[in-house]
Scaffold this motif. Structure first.
Motif, PDB file in Angstrom:
ATOM      1  N   ARG A   9      37.765  27.308  57.605  1.00 58.26           N
ATOM      2  CA  ARG A   9      39.041  27.664  56.982  1.00 58.26           C
ATOM      3  C   ARG A   9      39.126  27.096  55.566  1.00 58.26           C
ATOM      4  N   ASN A  10      38.658  25.869  55.394  1.00 55.16           N
ATOM      5  CA  ASN A  10      38.679  25.250  54.062  1.00 55.16           C
ATOM      6  C   ASN A  10      37.697  25.918  53.113  1.00 55.16           C
ATOM      7  N   LYS A  11      36.582  26.391  53.641  1.00 54.16           N
ATOM      8  CA  LYS A  11      35.615  27.092  52.791  1.00 54.16           C
ATOM      9  C   LYS A  11      36.213  28.371  52.233  1.00 54.16           C
ATOM     10  N   ILE A  12      36.961  29.100  53.062  1.00 55.07           N
ATOM     11  CA  ILE A  12      37.618  30.327  52.597  1.00 55.07           C
ATOM     12  C   ILE A  12      38.625  29.991  51.501  1.00 55.07           C
ATOM     13  N   LYS A  13      39.376  28.915  51.676  1.00 51.67           N
ATOM     14  CA  LYS A  13      40.337  28.501  50.646  1.00 51.67           C
ATOM     15  C   LYS A  13      39.624  28.160  49.338  1.00 51.67           C
ATOM     16  N   ARG A  14      38.500  27.432  49.438  1.00 57.20           N
ATOM     17  CA  ARG A  14      37.742  27.063  48.235  1.00 57.20           C
ATOM     18  C   ARG A  14      37.187  28.290  47.536  1.00 57.20           C
ATOM     19  N   LEU A  15      36.692  29.261  48.319  1.00 54.91           N
ATOM     20  CA  LEU A  15      36.147  30.485  47.725  1.00 54.91           C
ATOM     21  C   LEU A  15      37.231  31.262  46.982  1.00 54.91           C
ATOM     22  N   PHE A  16      38.410  31.383  47.590  1.00 56.66           N
ATOM     23  CA  PHE A  16      39.516  32.072  46.926  1.00 56.66           C
ATOM     24  C   PHE A  16      39.932  31.339  45.656  1.00 56.66           C
ATOM     25  N   ARG A  17      40.001  30.019  45.734  1.00 60.64           N
ATOM     26  CA  ARG A  17      40.416  29.241  44.573  1.00 60.64           C
ATOM     27  C   ARG A  17      39.436  29.413  43.416  1.00 60.64           C
ATOM     28  N   SER A  18      38.147  29.341  43.692  1.00 60.92           N
ATOM     29  CA  SER A  18      37.162  29.468  42.612  1.00 60.92           C
ATOM     30  C   SER A  18      37.120  30.889  42.058  1.00 60.92           C
ATOM     31  N   ALA A  19      37.285  31.889  42.913  1.00 58.36           N
ATOM     32  CA  ALA A  19      37.328  33.280  42.424  1.00 58.36           C
ATOM     33  C   ALA A  19      38.565  33.502  41.569  1.00 58.36           C
ATOM     34  N   TYR A  20      39.693  32.887  41.941  1.00 58.13           N
ATOM     35  CA  TYR A  20      40.907  33.012  41.143  1.00 58.13           C
ATOM     36  C   TYR A  20      40.721  32.376  39.767  1.00 58.13           C
ATOM     37  N   VAL A  21      40.116  31.198  39.728  1.00 54.32           N
ATOM     38  CA  VAL A  21      39.915  30.511  38.450  1.00 54.32           C
ATOM     39  C   VAL A  21      39.024  31.352  37.532  1.00 54.32           C
ATOM     40  N   LEU A  22      38.014  31.995  38.082  1.00 58.46           N
ATOM     41  CA  LEU A  22      37.117  32.809  37.268  1.00 58.46           C
ATOM     42  C   LEU A  22      37.775  34.088  36.758  1.00 58.46           C
ATOM     43  N   ASN A  23      38.757  34.618  37.491  1.00 62.63           N
ATOM     44  CA  ASN A  23      39.342  35.910  37.145  1.00 62.63           C
ATOM     45  C   ASN A  23      40.788  35.853  36.675  1.00 62.63           C
ATOM     46  N   LYS A  24      41.333  34.658  36.482  1.00 64.72           N
ATOM     47  CA  LYS A  24      42.741  34.581  36.101  1.00 64.72           C
ATOM     48  C   LYS A  24      42.988  35.084  34.682  1.00 64.72           C
ATOM     49  N   TYR A  25      41.955  35.200  33.870  1.00 69.13           N
ATOM     50  CA  TYR A  25      42.123  35.747  32.526  1.00 69.13           C
ATOM     51  C   TYR A  25      42.617  37.191  32.575  1.00 69.13           C
ATOM     52  N   TYR A  27      43.647  36.258  53.973  1.00 68.43           N
ATOM     53  CA  TYR A  27      42.380  36.817  54.452  1.00 68.43           C
ATOM     54  C   TYR A  27      42.532  37.146  55.923  1.00 68.43           C
ATOM     55  N   GLN A  28      42.296  38.400  56.290  1.00 64.61           N
ATOM     56  CA  GLN A  28      42.488  38.826  57.670  1.00 64.61           C
ATOM     57  C   GLN A  28      41.193  39.221  58.363  1.00 64.61           C
ATOM     58  N   GLY A  29      40.068  38.865  57.802  1.00 67.95           N
ATOM     59  CA  GLY A  29      38.795  39.193  58.418  1.00 67.95           C
ATOM     60  C   GLY A  29      38.454  38.238  59.550  1.00 67.95           C
ATOM     61  N   SER A  30      37.464  38.621  60.313  1.00 66.75           N
ATOM     62  CA  SER A  30      37.041  37.763  61.422  1.00 66.75           C
ATOM     63  C   SER A  30      35.668  37.145  61.175  1.00 66.75           C
ATOM     64  N   ILE A  31      35.033  37.497  60.051  1.00 66.31           N
ATOM     65  CA  ILE A  31      33.755  36.885  59.695  1.00 66.31           C
ATOM     66  C   ILE A  31      33.936  36.091  58.408  1.00 66.31           C
ATOM     67  N   LEU A  32      33.105  35.101  58.227  1.00 60.31           N
ATOM     68  CA  LEU A  32      33.184  34.245  57.046  1.00 60.31           C
ATOM     69  C   LEU A  32      32.686  35.036  55.830  1.00 60.31           C
ATOM     70  N   PRO A  33      33.533  35.232  54.814  1.00 62.01           N
ATOM     71  CA  PRO A  33      33.126  36.045  53.658  1.00 62.01           C
ATOM     72  C   PRO A  33      32.231  35.261  52.710  1.00 62.01           C
ATOM     73  N   THR A  34      31.511  35.997  51.874  1.00 62.76           N
ATOM     74  CA  THR A  34      30.712  35.361  50.834  1.00 62.76           C
ATOM     75  C   THR A  34      31.535  35.325  49.550  1.00 62.76           C
ATOM     76  N   LEU A  49      39.008  40.262  44.480  1.00 67.14           N
ATOM     77  CA  LEU A  49      40.065  39.740  43.615  1.00 67.14           C
ATOM     78  C   LEU A  49      40.056  40.411  42.253  1.00 67.14           C
ATOM     79  N   LYS A  50      38.880  40.630  41.717  1.00 75.26           N
ATOM     80  CA  LYS A  50      38.784  41.293  40.419  1.00 75.26           C
ATOM     81  C   LYS A  50      39.370  42.708  40.487  1.00 75.26           C
ATOM     82  N   LYS A  51      39.065  43.418  41.556  1.00 74.41           N
ATOM     83  CA  LYS A  51      39.590  44.773  41.737  1.00 74.41           C
ATOM     84  C   LYS A  51      41.109  44.754  41.887  1.00 74.41           C
TER      85      LYS A  51
END
Length: 74
Positions: A13-29, A47-54, A62-64
């Motif tokens: 669960r924490n890994k998903i949060k970290r992935l979202f946070r880092s993707a947000y920082v890269l795309n907040k521009y 996130y409503q998936g049942s598998i761990l996303p990359t 997020l970019k889309k």
């Protein structure tokens, strides 16, 4: 559905949060270029998936979303 039933370990669960946070920082521009006023916006990601996303899947999604996001002014 309870998030603890899908991802039982807090590490996942924490890994998903970290992935979202880092993707947000890269795309907040993209969001910063669309917002031209000093209003405060709150963004929630669910996130409503049942598998761990990359990172690449989350980053692309997020970019889309940010590119297609529209702000309506009253």
């Amino acid at each position: 559905m309870n998030k603890k039933k899908v991802f039982k370990k807090a590490v996942h669960r924490n890994k998903i949060k970290r992935l979202f946070r880092s993707a947000y920082v890269l795309n907040k521009y993209i969001l910063e270029n669309k917002i031209h006023n000093n209003k405060i916006y709150y963004i929630v990601f669910i996130y409503q998936g049942s598998i761990l996303p990359t990172f690449h899947v989350i980053n692309f999604s997020l970019k889309k979303i940010f590119i297609n996001l529209k702000f309506f002014v009253k």
